[in-house]
Design an enzyme around this catalytic site. Structure first.
Site, PDB file in Angstrom:
ATOM      1  N   ASP A 553       0.775  -1.213  -0.060  1.00 56.78           N
ATOM      2  CA  ASP A 553      -0.015  -0.014  -0.112  1.00 56.78           C
ATOM      3  C   ASP A 553       0.764   1.236  -0.006  1.00 56.78           C
ATOM      4  O   ASP A 553       1.845   1.376   0.864  1.00 56.78           O
ATOM      5  CB  ASP A 553      -0.794   0.035   1.116  1.00 56.78           C
ATOM      6  CG  ASP A 553      -1.864   1.158   1.517  1.00 56.78           C
ATOM      7  OD1 ASP A 553      -2.730   1.288   0.316  1.00 56.78           O
ATOM      8  OD2 ASP A 553      -1.832   1.934   2.167  1.00 56.78           O
ATOM      9  N   GLU A 590       1.792   0.295  -4.835  1.00 59.47           N
ATOM     10  CA  GLU A 590       1.340   1.749  -5.386  1.00 59.47           C
ATOM     11  C   GLU A 590       2.351   2.442  -5.402  1.00 59.47           C
ATOM     12  O   GLU A 590       2.885   3.009  -4.397  1.00 59.47           O
ATOM     13  CB  GLU A 590       0.021   2.155  -4.488  1.00 59.47           C
ATOM     14  CG  GLU A 590      -1.178   1.299  -4.748  1.00 59.47           C
ATOM     15  CD  GLU A 590      -2.154   1.866  -3.533  1.00 59.47           C
ATOM     16  OE1 GLU A 590      -3.167   2.388  -3.902  1.00 59.47           O
ATOM     17  OE2 GLU A 590      -1.864   2.097  -2.344  1.00 59.47           O
TER      18      GLU A 590
END
Length: 966
Positions: A553, A590
């Site tokens: 993340d 990400e």
């Protein structure tokens, strides 16, 4: 150089400061020190002094902050200088250097002060309450290069030399401050210090941490170099108030340790830590979990001494699971299905109610959800990506504490009603639902997914889940969240790392306040022991839970060096030594570049443009936005390549026909680059008819479009857990008057583009079933109602009410007419057809290695786009993939079945005829999977050899293959 020692450092028994709660008020004349204590939403810097409340815009917090203000009693000087201690604007970067952006002039001076009992106070006449005082000499040479490399954000700071005989190790356990004085001896500036630099230099450590189990003993190790004392409290169970045993730990070089009897195994423990905390300016004494915890009590307040090597915690055949893993020959063969553990079974009536929403639901072999996963696996899908399954805040681990809404009541409400969301949000922080991006302890399975959150159930059941998914034929990816922590400070019940070593694990700004650009409490992987904890945690999940991949993340908020070190550490794992083949573990995340780390401001970060050549994947938002139109942050009606731009206008003002046409050509370029794995060096013909590299095409933001150096560095996707589902995007952006059949076909098209692109395809669970969240753009805390998956295929969850107002209310006027219109709602036949289409396209991807090329050179040599240049047919993408065959001896043969493949994506509402002279007189046939498809429309696709003309029905993906001559 003058040095003044006020007195030797005394032995102090710290005590908890006298704290009471008070309501917020403006500063009083007494200037008593006020510190904001935050609950639930921790996105504001901590500590703060009389700062403005504001809303948290990110998913892991509620829409508004819930806070209280507490006052630390005790008199303080009236001078404004005292407020300087609330900041930490100086940096102790090495044993011999303190960096501070202050000008002391030629006649001024600078001193370092230390107080072991945190009694420092500042007035114009100087610093009071110190035990030790040292004069610091300015180094005109400035900061050394190694310091600037480690802390690039302070490159312009002045360097002050610390005397070589200072007892640094003792000082680091104290309250510290530096103060500058004018020539007349008056204090002109003062501040606290940030210590990560000196802690890394003196206390970087590679020895054992956490609990270690031997045949006849249990040993515990805690890294806490700034702590004044650490005591271990042992409990026989999770609920008894008083410990059965307390032990004072001994410290060696910043590591506190003790050894106990074997019967500690299975008990619970906490550390009582006495340490100076910069957020309160006090020596605090509090209880903290072990940062290396591998088990927890149900309330999350005690660490379980769990031996993960114990045979009693291993399912049958667990130790040989590595030999039973589904085959993976290359990372290019990966395809990923993103799934939330609770979503998978919470609504599945074929799963026993006791198992729904938990780990064990995956072990029910004949459940609707498991049968669906088996279909996907049989079609070729390789990996299931599980949203966070570590210990996170936001969901009570004890199911009996959850509150819920009566679904039968909600089902009676209109599809565009605001009542559903009102009922859901009333209990959203007390139900069993949250995505899980609120990390508390990274290395412990989440208790709410276990049948019993106490004891070792979490471990056993998590392992059974992994084993069951592997037996379906799928590998398991774990979503990890190392970029932030949910809690900080000494009072937050979710704070762990910031209690053990205050001010070290969390990245702070130049004032000393915690950075919150990720949402809350950004972590600092540029610090040695933060990076070590991350790598150790990944190794634990890989070895102890046989995890096959990790999705990071907000990976861009971590350092590239951390990601590379993690990849290398995992790669070193072997079946023989670790029971794991590390070479098959894939990493991706990400790679967004924003916040305090943007443009490498804190070091080279793990963002898209920095990861080329590492083999680590990052999400390709370019292909997503080109297909959708705009971005997730733009106008919801802005159309894109798949949602009708120019070809099916929805009434939104895009700037006129010429602008729309230009936008469509740019979107086509972006999609074609993405289908070539978004490779920097891939050469294609752009919309102007020029040969350009992928990196020479620019995004709307002016950045290079392509960033990857190899295909497995690109994760192509059109939807994910964030933002609206694919079906909801299509419903919002397409004209209201088109049919649900057309919307379904556009849903097909988008997933087809992802599935047949080079690189790694990524699918949000439910896109293959027209999944809807009733247009919710951020369902992280929207409960089971808005997040429902239905593997019976009876419903796609469209029209279950207006989505929660927090992130959606501004668009309710656009949503209401769509949700209220019954023609938008798909029937079961639509859902079944979409599932069949998805299975078909997976089978097509895995029918030929040409869809899964493994190198950049192979893609450049074999992939071509034909409908290019200014004379292109709008709304159509034509891609060919060429294998070695007669007449092209330069290409090696990869596919024993097909020598040539042509894929045509037609987003137009009408049939198209596309003539391609270079593809004349070939033996193309419609792909056998499409010949047998339940989709009658795609069967109308055709190829005419004499003209090289292809016929493609409206809103259809047609795949043509040239069988190899035998």
């Amino acid at each position: 150089m003058s040095i003044v020692v006020s007195k030797s450092l005394p032995s102090v028994s710290p005590s908890i400061p006298n704290i009471h709660f008070s309501t917020f008020s403006s500063p009083s004349s007494s200037r008593s020190r006020l510190i904001l204590r935050q609950y639930q939403c921790h996105h504001l810097p901590f500590p703060l002094c009389f700062r403005t409340f504001h809303r948290c815009p990110i998913r892991c917090c509620s829409s508004s902050s819930s806070m209280a203000l507490h006052e630390v009693s005790g008199s303080t000087p009236t001078s404004e200088l005292q407020d300087c201690l609330l900041y930490s604007r100086a940096f102790w970067v090495t044993k011999s250097i303190i960096a501070w952006n202050v000008d002391v002039g030629t006649d001024g001076s600078c001193f370092l002060y230390a107080s072991q009992n945190a009694a420092l106070s500042i007035t114009e006449s100087g610093v009071q309450g110190h035990d030790v005082k040292f004069k610091l000499e300015q180094d005109d040479g400035g900061l050394p290069e190694k310091v600037v490399a480690k802390f690039p954000h302070i490159r312009g700071y002045r360097a002050f030399k610390v005397p070589p005989f200072v007892d640094t190790i003792s000082l680091l356990k104290c309250q510290l401050a530096v103060a500058a004085f004018n020539f007349d001896g008056k204090c002109s500036n003062a501040t606290g210090l940030q210590l990560p630099g000196i802690l890394d230099e003196l206390f970087s450590y590679d020895g054992p941490l956490g609990a270690h189990f031997a045949k006849d003993a249990v040993s515990l190790y805690l890294w806490a170099p700034t702590a004044q004392a650490v005591r271990l409290c042992i409990y026989k169970d999770s609920f008894t108030s008083n410990p059965t045993e307390t032990v004072q730990l001994m410290e060696v070089n910043g590591v506190w340790s003790t050894k106990g009897p074997k019967d500690w195994e299975g008990c619970y423990y906490v550390y009582e830590v006495s340490v100076y905390h910069p957020s309160t300016l006090h020596i605090e004494k509090y209880f903290a979990n072990d940062p290396y915890a591998r088990g927890l009590s149900s309330d999350g307040k005690r660490t379980l001494l769990v031996n993960l090597d114990s045979d009693t915690l291993k399912p049958e055949r667990w130790d040989i699971l590595a030999d039973e893993k589904p085959t993976l020959l290359s990372f290019s063969d990966i395809s990923i299905y993103e799934l939330h553990i609770r979503d998978f079974s919470a609504n599945d009536d074929t799963v026993h109610s006791d198992l729904r929403g938990g780990y064990l639901a995956f072990t029910v072999e004949d459940s609707a959800g498991v049968l669906h996963l088996k279909k996907l696996s049989s079609a070729g899908l390789t990996h299931v990506h599980l949203l966070p399954a570590f210990q996170f805040a936001g969901v009570d681990d004890v199911r009996e504490n959850w509150k819920s809404v009566d679904n039968s009541m909600l089902e009676k409400l209109p599809p565009d009603s605001a009542e559903q969301q009102a009922h859901i949000t009333a209990f959203q922080n007390d139900d069993g639902y949250n995505w899980g991006y609120n990390p508390v302890l990274w290395g412990v399975p989440k208790g709410s997914y276990a049948s019993n959150p106490n004891g070792s159930c979490r471990t056993i059941e998590f392992r059974k889940m992994v084993q069951a998914i592997n037996r379906i034929g799928l590998r398991v990816v774990l979503d990890v969240v190392y970029n932030h922590l949910h809690g900080s400070g000494p009072f937050d019940e979710n704070s762990v790392l910031d209690k053990v070593v205050p001010g070290y694990y969390l990245r702070r700004n130049s004032d000393g306040f915690i950075e919150n650009s990720t949402c809350v409490n950004n972590t600092a992987s540029e610090h040695y022991m933060v990076e070590r904890l991350i790598v150790d945690d990944l190794l634990s999940w890989a070895v102890n839970y046989k995890i096959d991949g990790f999705r990071f993340d907000l990976m861009g908020h971590m350092m590239k060096s951390t990601m590379v070190k993690a990849k290398d550490a995992l790669l070193s794992l072997t079946k023989e030594r670790n029971g794991v083949d590390g070479s098959s573990i894939y990493l991706y995340g990400e790679g967004w570049d924003f916040g305090e780390v943007a443009k490498n401001a804190r070091g080279i970060n793990a963002s898209q443009f920095n990861l080329g050549g590492t083999g680590i994947g990052s999400f390709n938002d370019r292909i997503r936005d080109a297909m959708h139109g705009g971005s997730p942050f733009g106008h919801p009606l802005q159309q894109g390549f798949v949602t009708g731009l120019m070809l099916q206008p929805n009434g939104h003002d895009h700037g006129g026909k010429d602008v729309e046409e230009h936008m469509l050509t740019i979107a086509k370029d972006h999609i074609q680059a993405g289908m070539a794995a978004n490779l920097r060096e891939f050469v294609l013909i752009n919309s102007e008819g020029k040969e350009v590299k992928g990196s020479e095409i620019l995004t709307y933001g002016g950045e290079p479009l392509a960033y990857a150096l190899c295909p497995t560095e690109t994760i192509n996707y059109v939807s994910a857990h964030d933002n609206e589902t694919l079906f909801d995007v299509v419903c919002m952006k397409t004209p209201m008057q088109i049919s649900v059949d057309e919307r379904c076909r556009l849903n097909y098209l988008a997933t087809n583009m992802i599935a047949l692109a080079q690189g790694i395809p990524f699918f949000h669970a439910g896109d293959e079933m027209l999944r809807s969240k009733s247009l919710d753009r951020d369902s992280y805390n929207s409960g089971d109602w808005f997040n429902r998956l239905d593997f019976s295929y009876n419903s796609n969850n469209w029209g279950v009410g207006l989505p929660p107002k927090g992130k959606n209310e501004g668009n309710w006027p656009l949503m209401k007419p769509r949700l209220a219109d019954p023609s938008f709602k798909p029937q079961k036949s639509h859902i079944l057809a979409t599932v069949d289409n998805f299975l078909d396209v997976l089978q097509i991807r895995y029918s030929s290695p040409l869809f899964r090329l493994t190198t950049a050179n192979a893609i450049q040599e074999r992939v071509r786009f034909h409908n290019t240049g200014p004379s292109w047919v709008p709304g159509v993408i034509v891609m060919s993939i060429e294998d070695g065959h007669e007449g092209f001896p330069g290409l090696s043969q990869l596919d024993p079945i097909y020598s040539y493949i042509v894929v045509i994506f037609n987003t137009c509402p009408n049939e198209i005829l596309f003539a391609c002279p270079p593809l004349r007189a070939r033996g193309f046939q419609l792909h056998p999977v499409q010949v047998k498809s339940t989709d009658k429309v795609v069967k109308k696709s055709a190829y005419e050899p004499l003209s090289g003309c292809f016929t493609v029905p409206p809103m259809t993906t047609s795949v043509f293959v040239e069988p190899r001559k035998i």
